[in-house]
Design an enzyme around this catalytic site. Structure first.
Site, PDB file in Angstrom:
ATOM      1  N   SER A 115       0.822  -1.216   0.000  1.00 25.43           N
ATOM      2  CA  SER A 115       0.000   0.000   0.000  1.00 25.43           C
ATOM      3  C   SER A 115       0.855   1.266   0.000  1.00 25.43           C
ATOM      4  CB  SER A 115      -0.908   0.018   1.226  1.00 25.43           C
ATOM      5  OG  SER A 115      -1.857  -1.018   1.167  1.00 25.43           O
ATOM      6  N   SER A 147       2.945  -3.334   8.609  1.00 19.66           N
ATOM      7  CA  SER A 147       3.093  -4.026   9.885  1.00 19.66           C
ATOM      8  C   SER A 147       4.450  -4.709   9.953  1.00 19.66           C
ATOM      9  CB  SER A 147       1.984  -5.071  10.054  1.00 19.66           C
ATOM     10  OG  SER A 147       0.714  -4.461  10.031  1.00 19.66           O
ATOM     11  N   GLU A 230      -3.227 -13.730   2.054  1.00 19.03           N
ATOM     12  CA  GLU A 230      -3.347 -12.803   3.177  1.00 19.03           C
ATOM     13  C   GLU A 230      -4.761 -12.827   3.742  1.00 19.03           C
ATOM     14  OE1 GLU A 230      -2.563  -8.068   4.150  1.00 19.03           O
ATOM     15  OE2 GLU A 230      -3.052  -8.667   2.113  1.00 19.03           O
ATOM     16  N   GLU A 363     -14.895  -2.562   1.557  1.00 18.97           N
ATOM     17  CA  GLU A 363     -15.547  -2.145   0.315  1.00 18.97           C
ATOM     18  C   GLU A 363     -14.960  -2.885  -0.891  1.00 18.97           C
ATOM     19  OE1 GLU A 363     -16.172   0.799   3.429  1.00 18.97           O
ATOM     20  OE2 GLU A 363     -14.363  -0.162   2.645  1.00 18.97           O
TER      21      GLU A 363
END
Length: 393
Positions: A115, A147, A230, A363
């Site tokens: 991301s 993370s 994931e 979403e």
């Protein structure tokens, strides 16, 4: 001899040669990997024996009964659940032998550099660039929500290698060395007060072409393997009955009768049933995985995981009343892993807000379920055939 019987024999041999009580933890884990008992469904020489995935439970039960150490799977979950299956499917033999053993033993922690500030839900719009220079790629850009970046030795990274083609086609997948001097990790403090994830700045980071996974420009397809795994890893974790979020609130209900109301009772019953349905669905999904790779069904499991965590933690705060508003520790910490059940109700309520963002927003996952599971028409995508460099940003 059946496969299960052979696995028990191999496990007994491992325990006899490396008694858990007398063997250093890391030595035992290395020996287990070398014996093919780490991932029994992986190929021989890579921690497995080429057997069905379902037989892993045979090994795990025998080792647990003997008091053998595990590899602390929660601490190295990104490596186990995301990097390893991607390396296995797309890595070269040299890459597999270099990375899989220390990944599984926990000697090397992994993180995910996907991301970006301008490419979260629309991950394919990412702008981090990788430019070829001889046998290396030079990478510049910024990643976010990473993370374990403060603990990681390696990262799985996707970067744009061709801006002249549509966004999904100009991406390449790499393994990035987090100790490179061009990698800067900065903590992101979240609503809980902790900083379990980070933003990562990449400045002239050199990645050898030997650390590329898959073909140049084929990174989106490789990344789908990572993302599918994931979502299964997040939403399809194996839990006992009343495992996860539903456990603490059920215990409070039993131990604190003075807190009970009829309305909360009805809501708790519904959520308890929903949690059990999700748990059993997860078991079925894992059985499907025995026969192949994870598919879009993992998106549904991750959706349920996020919704349940948020609703259950909200109920727990209401049940505890004023106690539920207490939060015991706002100290800035850099945890190795998220501990949902070992903290108080206030922590669980706050931390669960991130569940509908991490691992793919709810979403986006709803779109995946609609299109790839239910077969509904896809949403119009006007930028599908537009070169990345021409996209409005």
């Amino acid at each position: 001899m059946t496969d299960a019987a052979e696995l028990r024999r191999r496990t007994e041999e491992l325990l006899a040669a490396h008694p858990p009580a007398a063997t250093e933890r890391l030595d035992f884990l290395r020996a287990r990997f070398d014996a093919g008992l780490a991932w029994v469904h992986f190929p021989e020489g890579l921690g497995g024996l080429g057997l069905p995935r379902s037989l892993q439970a045979v090994v795990d039960a025998e080792l647990e009964a003997a008091g053998a150490p595990d590899n602390d799977p929660r601490r190295i979950g990104i490596g186990l659940g995301m990097a390893a299956p991607t390396i296995l499917q797309y890595g070269t033999e040299e890459q597999k032998r270099r990375f899989l053993r220390p990944l599984w033993t926990g000697e090397e922690v992994w993180c995910q550099l996907f991301s970006e500030p301008g490419a979260g839900s629309d991950l394919a719009a990412l702008g981090t660039r990788a430019v070829r220079e001889g046998e290396d790629w030079v990478v510049n850009g910024q990643k976010v929500w990473t993370s374990s970046a403060h603990l990681a030795r390696w990262a799985i990274l996707i970067a744009r290698t061709d801006p002249d083609v549509p966004k999904h086609r100009g991406i390449t997948y790499f393994v990035c060395d987090m100790t490179d001097p061009g990698v800067e990790v900065r903590p992101l403090r979240q609503i809980t007060g902790e900083a379990e994830f980070n933003e990562v700045f990449l400045t002239d980071v050199r990645i050898p072409d030997a650390h590329r996974l898959g073909e140049v420009g084929d990174g989106w397809r490789v990344a789908q393997t990572t993302l599918n795994n994931e979502r299964v890893a997040i939403g399809g974790m194996r839990l006992p009955r009343e495992g996860g979020m539903i456990g603490p609130v059920s215990k409070t209900w039993r131990d604190r009768p003075e807190l009970r109301t009829h309305d909360l009772h009805q809501r708790l019953l519904k959520l308890w049933v929903d949690a059990e349905v999700a748990r059993l669905t997860g078991e079925r999904l894992r059985q499907q995985l025995v026969a192949g790779q994870p598919g879009p069904e993992g998106a549904g499991m991750k959706l349920a995981f996020a919704r349940l965590n948020q609703e259950i933690s909200g109920l727990e705060v209401e049940l505890r009343g004023e106690e539920g508003l207490l939060y015991d520790d706002w100290t800035m910490r850099r945890p190795e892993l998220v501990d949902f059940t070992g903290r108080d109700a206030g922590y669980r309520y706050l931390r669960s807000k991130g569940n509908s963002i991490e691992g793919g927003t709810s979403e986006v996952l709803l779109n995946i379920v609609a299109e790839r599971v239910l077969g509904l028409p896809a949403e119009p995508r006007t930028d599908k055939d537009v070169a990345w460099k021409d996209l409005a940003r």
